[in-house]
Structures are given as C-alpha cells and as structure tokens.
Design an enzyme around this catalytic site. Sequence first.
Site, short mmCIF file in Angstrom:
data_model
loop_
_atom_site.label_atom_id
_atom_site.label_comp_id
_atom_site.label_asym_id
_atom_site.label_seq_id
_atom_site.Cartn_x
_atom_site.Cartn_y
_atom_site.Cartn_z
N SER A 140 10.50 1.59 7.60
CA SER A 140 9.65 1.73 6.30
C SER A 140 10.40 2.31 5.22
CB SER A 140 8.86 3.09 6.80
OG SER A 140 8.11 3.45 5.63
N TYR A 153 7.50 11.77 9.52
CA TYR A 153 7.45 10.35 9.71
C TYR A 153 8.78 9.87 9.01
CZ TYR A 153 5.75 5.66 8.58
OH TYR A 153 5.68 4.15 8.32
C1 8X3 Z 1 4.62 3.50 4.99
C2 8X3 Z 1 5.34 4.02 3.67
O1 8X3 Z 1 5.13 5.57 1.85
O2 8X3 Z 1 3.45 5.85 3.40
O3 8X3 Z 1 5.69 3.16 5.88
O4 8X3 Z 1 5.69 6.46 4.08
S1 8X3 Z 1 5.01 5.49 3.31
#
Ligand code: 8X3
Length: 255
Positions: A140, A153
């Site tokens: 990502s 994340y």
């Molecule tokens: C998704 C992109 O900007 O939501 O992997 O982290 S974000």
Amino acid sequence: MSTRTATRTAVVTGASSGIGAATARQLAAAGYHVVLTARRKDRIEALAGDLTDAGYEATAHALDVTDRAAVDAFAASLDRCDVLVNNAGGAIGAEPVATGDPADWRTMYEVNVIGTLNVTQALLPALTASGDGTVVVLSSTAGHSAYEGGAGYVAAKNGARVLAETLRLEIVGQPVRVIEIAPGMVKTEEFAKTRFRGDAAKAEKVYEGVAEPLSADDVADTVTWAVTRPSHVNIDLLVVRPRAQASNTKVHREL
Ligand code: 8X3
C-alpha cells in the site's frame, strides 16, 4: 467461451472480494489456472464457478493465511505454483497512536505480515521449482509514508514492504521475481467498511468528493501487467494512485 488450456498456476490470497477477486479474474483471462483462496468459501467457490463457466481454469480453496498448518496443507495440495499474489490483508481502525487498540495492531500485523510470510514461505519451493516463479506483494502507499490515524496499518504495510524487499535480496540468482504493488486510494466494497468496523457512513467519507478513486480492476490491471512481463523483467515496486491523490494526505475533493 474461451477454449484456452492454462498450464501455469497463479494463487491469489484474499480472492473473495475487491482487488483479490479482480486479480483472480484478470489472471484467469490472461491464461493462468487461478487458485482462489480466502476464508469465505462460498464467495471464492462462486467466483471460481463463474470463471469456469466462462471457459477459464479456476479452483477455490478456503484458507486463513494466518493459520500456518492450513497454509502448509494447502501448499502440499498444489501440483505446481508459478505465481503467488499475496493480497490478503487490510486495515482495522483509524485511531491515533495515543488511543489505538493494541489488539487491532496485532491483528493487522498477523494478516498483512505473518499471513504474507506464511504463504510465501510455504509456496517458495514450488515457485522456485517452476523455474520461472513470481511473488507479488500487495502492499500500500501506507507502506511508504505515514499519515495521521494510520499508524497501525502503516506499520503493518511497512512490514509487508520490507518482506518483499528483503526476499528479493535473499533469493537473487534464483528463478523467482519479487514484485511489490503499492496502491493508494482504492474504492472497494469492503476495505473502508472493515476499517471502520461496519460504519458505512464513515467508510463513505474516505472517498467523499474524490472524482475517481481507483477501482479494484485498476489495481488488478497493474498486477497482471507486472506478472506478464518477460521473466527477466522484475517490477520491483509499482506505486499507483488516483489522479486526485497526490499523497496519502493530499487529496483533491470536489465538495
Ligand atoms: C489503502 C491506502 O491510504 O487507506 O491501502 O492507507 S490508505
């Protein structure tokens, strides 16, 4: 109806929806026998059925990538593996570091990093034995820069990114490519909803006013392109964002 006979096998994790499902469809159309894996058996069986009906080769195998014994049994059940697309993953929560739940961080690390590690380790011998293997890691843009509320994340996706980068160093000289695809804002039916624990209104806000976020198919297209380059061409990293997103924190919204 296609009459092609696929010989090369592509395993796609998290193939029950979104980028994984779109990638499975596109790789099938590109001539691969696709093996769809995800926890939700009904979904992957339905998609595999649709692909088979369309004349492609597809099978479904229910799998939780965090369950190492199940991953090993899955790997042992395959006749061959030429391509592995590590797509299973996702975000849970968007709380700041000060209040984020360690359990959410742990879950994200488990699925995005350990899940990718499990499947990659289990299939690496088959990928190498194929004589022309490819590992794709769907990371990502979150694996490349931080944003407020994203730390859990971002940390997990950094883990996935580093796994890909390190593996590429470690297996150089072996016939296996390691490709990282890093998508930015992609509007899928589940990513933001999962992140906001089912709150559809919060999920919709993520894309508010953004003319055209990427679709799952836009990302699947980059995966398929990278995988179908000649064997000696390794796309180390492909970053893809919608035109309206200049960075994780700089998004043009028409409100
Ligand atoms: C998704 C992109 O900007 O939501 O992997 O982290 S974000």
